[in-house]
Design a protein around this motif. Sequence first.
Motif, PDB file in Angstrom:
ATOM      1  N   ARG A   1      75.539  85.496  89.751  1.00  0.00           N
ATOM      2  CA  ARG A   1      76.696  86.012  89.011  1.00  0.00           C
ATOM      3  C   ARG A   1      76.590  85.695  87.504  1.00  0.00           C
ATOM      4  N   ASP A   2      76.249  84.452  87.201  1.00  0.00           N
ATOM      5  CA  ASP A   2      76.133  84.053  85.801  1.00  0.00           C
ATOM      6  C   ASP A   2      74.980  84.785  85.109  1.00  0.00           C
ATOM      7  N   ALA A   3      73.903  85.015  85.838  1.00  0.00           N
ATOM      8  CA  ALA A   3      72.742  85.693  85.251  1.00  0.00           C
ATOM      9  C   ALA A   3      73.108  87.112  84.828  1.00  0.00           C
ATOM     10  N   LYS A   4      73.858  87.793  85.670  1.00  0.00           N
ATOM     11  CA  LYS A   4      74.269  89.159  85.325  1.00  0.00           C
ATOM     12  C   LYS A   4      75.161  89.158  84.075  1.00  0.00           C
ATOM     13  N   THR A   5      76.092  88.205  84.026  1.00  0.00           N
ATOM     14  CA  THR A   5      76.999  88.122  82.872  1.00  0.00           C
ATOM     15  C   THR A   5      76.234  87.784  81.605  1.00  0.00           C
ATOM     16  N   GLU A   6      75.359  86.756  81.684  1.00  0.00           N
ATOM     17  CA  GLU A   6      74.623  86.324  80.501  1.00  0.00           C
ATOM     18  C   GLU A   6      73.633  87.388  80.051  1.00  0.00           C
ATOM     19  N   THR A   7      73.075  88.138  80.985  1.00  0.00           N
ATOM     20  CA  THR A   7      72.153  89.209  80.604  1.00  0.00           C
ATOM     21  C   THR A   7      72.866  90.225  79.711  1.00  0.00           C
ATOM     22  N   LYS A   8      74.071  90.568  80.078  1.00  0.00           N
ATOM     23  CA  LYS A   8      74.844  91.506  79.253  1.00  0.00           C
ATOM     24  C   LYS A   8      75.200  90.886  77.908  1.00  0.00           C
ATOM     25  N   GLU A   9      75.522  89.595  77.926  1.00  0.00           N
ATOM     26  CA  GLU A   9      75.858  88.928  76.672  1.00  0.00           C
ATOM     27  C   GLU A   9      74.663  88.907  75.729  1.00  0.00           C
TER      28      GLU A   9
ATOM     29  N   SER B   1      71.811  91.141  71.039  1.00  0.00           N
ATOM     30  CA  SER B   1      70.630  91.811  70.493  1.00  0.00           C
ATOM     31  C   SER B   1      71.004  93.126  69.817  1.00  0.00           C
ATOM     32  N   ILE B   2      71.847  93.913  70.478  1.00  0.00           N
ATOM     33  CA  ILE B   2      72.253  95.203  69.913  1.00  0.00           C
ATOM     34  C   ILE B   2      73.059  94.988  68.632  1.00  0.00           C
ATOM     35  N   SER B   3      74.014  94.067  68.682  1.00  0.00           N
ATOM     36  CA  SER B   3      74.857  93.802  67.516  1.00  0.00           C
ATOM     37  C   SER B   3      74.032  93.306  66.333  1.00  0.00           C
ATOM     38  N   ASP B   4      73.107  92.390  66.605  1.00  0.00           N
ATOM     39  CA  ASP B   4      72.253  91.866  65.531  1.00  0.00           C
ATOM     40  C   ASP B   4      71.434  92.973  64.888  1.00  0.00           C
ATOM     41  N   SER B   5      70.960  93.907  65.711  1.00  0.00           N
ATOM     42  CA  SER B   5      70.154  95.000  65.149  1.00  0.00           C
ATOM     43  C   SER B   5      71.001  95.880  64.225  1.00  0.00           C
ATOM     44  N   TYR B   6      72.269  96.089  64.577  1.00  0.00           N
ATOM     45  CA  TYR B   6      73.158  96.874  63.718  1.00  0.00           C
ATOM     46  C   TYR B   6      73.397  96.165  62.390  1.00  0.00           C
ATOM     47  N   ILE B   7      73.594  94.844  62.468  1.00  0.00           N
ATOM     48  CA  ILE B   7      73.810  94.052  61.245  1.00  0.00           C
ATOM     49  C   ILE B   7      72.560  94.093  60.371  1.00  0.00           C
TER      50      ILE B   7
ATOM     51  N   GLY C   1      79.841 103.727  70.906  1.00  0.00           N
ATOM     52  CA  GLY C   1      80.518 104.646  71.795  1.00  0.00           C
ATOM     53  C   GLY C   1      79.590 105.354  72.758  1.00  0.00           C
ATOM     54  N   LYS C   2      78.300 105.343  72.488  1.00  0.00           N
ATOM     55  CA  LYS C   2      77.337 106.014  73.364  1.00  0.00           C
ATOM     56  C   LYS C   2      76.815 105.101  74.471  1.00  0.00           C
ATOM     57  N   ILE C   3      77.207 103.820  74.457  1.00  0.00           N
ATOM     58  CA  ILE C   3      76.777 102.885  75.509  1.00  0.00           C
ATOM     59  C   ILE C   3      77.569 103.182  76.780  1.00  0.00           C
ATOM     60  N   LYS C   4      76.882 103.428  77.890  1.00  0.00           N
ATOM     61  CA  LYS C   4      77.537 103.861  79.123  1.00  0.00           C
ATOM     62  C   LYS C   4      78.254 102.723  79.842  1.00  0.00           C
ATOM     63  N   ASP C   5      77.644 101.545  79.869  1.00  0.00           N
ATOM     64  CA  ASP C   5      78.250 100.414  80.590  1.00  0.00           C
ATOM     65  C   ASP C   5      79.496  99.948  79.833  1.00  0.00           C
ATOM     66  N   PRO C   6      80.686 100.038  80.448  1.00  0.00           N
ATOM     67  CA  PRO C   6      81.918  99.682  79.728  1.00  0.00           C
ATOM     68  C   PRO C   6      81.964  98.212  79.328  1.00  0.00           C
ATOM     69  N   GLU C   7      81.490  97.312  80.187  1.00  0.00           N
ATOM     70  CA  GLU C   7      81.503  95.894  79.841  1.00  0.00           C
ATOM     71  C   GLU C   7      80.566  95.611  78.678  1.00  0.00           C
ATOM     72  N   LEU C   8      79.370  96.192  78.724  1.00  0.00           N
ATOM     73  CA  LEU C   8      78.416  96.009  77.634  1.00  0.00           C
ATOM     74  C   LEU C   8      78.960  96.615  76.346  1.00  0.00           C
ATOM     75  N   ARG C   9      79.562  97.795  76.453  1.00  0.00           N
ATOM     76  CA  ARG C   9      80.104  98.459  75.264  1.00  0.00           C
ATOM     77  C   ARG C   9      81.173  97.580  74.595  1.00  0.00           C
ATOM     78  N   GLN C  10      82.062  97.027  75.396  1.00  0.00           N
ATOM     79  CA  GLN C  10      83.123  96.178  74.848  1.00  0.00           C
ATOM     80  C   GLN C  10      82.547  94.908  74.226  1.00  0.00           C
ATOM     81  N   SER C  11      81.552  94.343  74.894  1.00  0.00           N
ATOM     82  CA  SER C  11      80.937  93.114  74.395  1.00  0.00           C
ATOM     83  C   SER C  11      80.238  93.355  73.058  1.00  0.00           C
ATOM     84  N   VAL C  12      79.527  94.475  72.932  1.00  0.00           N
ATOM     85  CA  VAL C  12      78.835  94.799  71.675  1.00  0.00           C
ATOM     86  C   VAL C  12      79.847  94.999  70.549  1.00  0.00           C
ATOM     87  N   GLU C  13      80.920  95.722  70.848  1.00  0.00           N
ATOM     88  CA  GLU C  13      81.934  95.975  69.805  1.00  0.00           C
ATOM     89  C   GLU C  13      82.571  94.675  69.338  1.00  0.00           C
TER      90      GLU C  13
END
Length: 531
Positions: free
Chosen positions: A229-237, A242-248, A262-274
């Motif tokens: 469970r933690d691995a799945k959560t941390e993988t998304k984190e 990584s995505i956020s850093d690349s934007y910066i 807005g083009k990220i399909k996974d809702p949890e990942l999308r929210q986390s990146v934003e």
Amino acid sequence: MAIRLPDVRNIQVADFSGNRGVARLDMSNAGAGLASIGQGLSEMGERRASYQASKARTEFLTGYTSEINSYDERTDYQNFDQDFRKNSKQLLNDAASTIENERVRQEFIDNGMLRIQEGAERVRNQAYKQEVDYERGTVVNDLTALRETAITAKDTNVVDTITTMEDRIQSSIDVGYYSREEGEKLKQAWRVDVAKARIEAMDPSTRIEALKQPWASNLPAELRARIERDAKTETKEYEAISISDSYIDEGLSRSEALSRIGKIKDPELRQSVETRFDYQFQRAQQAEQEEQQQLYDDYVDEIASGKATIDFIPREKWDRMNGATRSNMRALQAQAAKPRTVSDGDALVTLAVLKANDDYQGIVEFLRENSAMLKPSDRVKYAEIAIDGSIPIEVDDGLTDIQIINGKLTEADITDKKAKDLLLNRMGDWRRNYIQRFNKTPDDAERDKFIDRQLMDVVTSPGFLWDSSKRVYEMDDDDFQSAITTIREEDPNTLNDVINYYNDNGYQPSQAEIIETYNKLRERKLRNTDN
């Protein structure tokens, strides 16, 4: 004193008959007397032997107690039994030697040996306890070392490390350092700890696959589920970071980043990146604002007062300023360059006090530093006052570099719109180098000379050695190198004079400075030749 005389009746008469009697000793009770004497001597011997035995027991007990207690502080458990027996027997023999009665002495020794046997058993138990504690410590140290090896080993080598661990614990069970129950618990705890540590040291994206390895089979079910469970959560984190850093790093604006998010399909990942991007973006903006404010504050007073121009700002800090800060600096410079219609009140008061005290040198120094605070008529007025005091003064003409350059370009009939920017850039570099070299700001005369040299044509008329229709400020590095190469081929003596001049003064000139110095020296030689 009256003397009493003896009574004759009491005086014995000697027998002269010849029948003299023989004296006899009555021995009827002699045996009883000797027995009484012997009994007295025997009782005295027993009492003496008892006393000696009591004294010996005290001596032995004191030494024996000290000896047996000494093993509480010792760690060489392998010597306990031998040392105790040897030292205790010596103590017993020393104490027994003080007993004269052989029977009592032997009884004392027999009782002492029983006590020594009891003490030896106690010491052996104590030695074994220390041995177990010590060997358990070595087992723990070995298991710790094996743990570190297993955590960093490749999957194919982990099984070998586990086997080594099991052998180490089993051998400890066999010799009695651990009970079988203790050993099995220790094995299982080690397996779980190693598997958990290996998993936690991995990148979250590889943990789920690692759970399929043989070394991870001993993980309890609840721990395995939590790791997944933690691995799945941390993988998304991690992915969100990584995505956020690349934007910066790309320097995206918030609207540009939101468009991609807005083009990220996974809702949890999308929210986390934003969420991550907003946090980083705000921090970056705040840091940028703080840096720009600091850069502005460092030079606002000098530029706004007219004491310095933007060329005074070091190149490294100018490059760090964003467009808005640079625009503000240029606006401050332009405002300071406009002739004042009203002089600063404090400046007028200061000058009036200096004049009242006939401090003409003070007027000179004040005008050099603060002429921009006065309107033109007041600058001229106090310059004349200083001159009347017989003190020469060079009054700042109050003109900015831009105004001077514009005037010089007009005089030289140069209409190229790029000329002003080229000259400003060259002047900025020159001013910074001048300040670093001489530790002061160049005066107006030095500034004018520099601009005149920059506007000089490098032409092919007699007296010059290379073909070029460019002015000095237009020349790039290739132009300068070409010119110096031509000089070296056609007028090496003058070029050597220039280089030797700079070498003698310990200064490394630029190519532009070499050409400028050469031209001046060449012109001087030509004038001397004409004369």
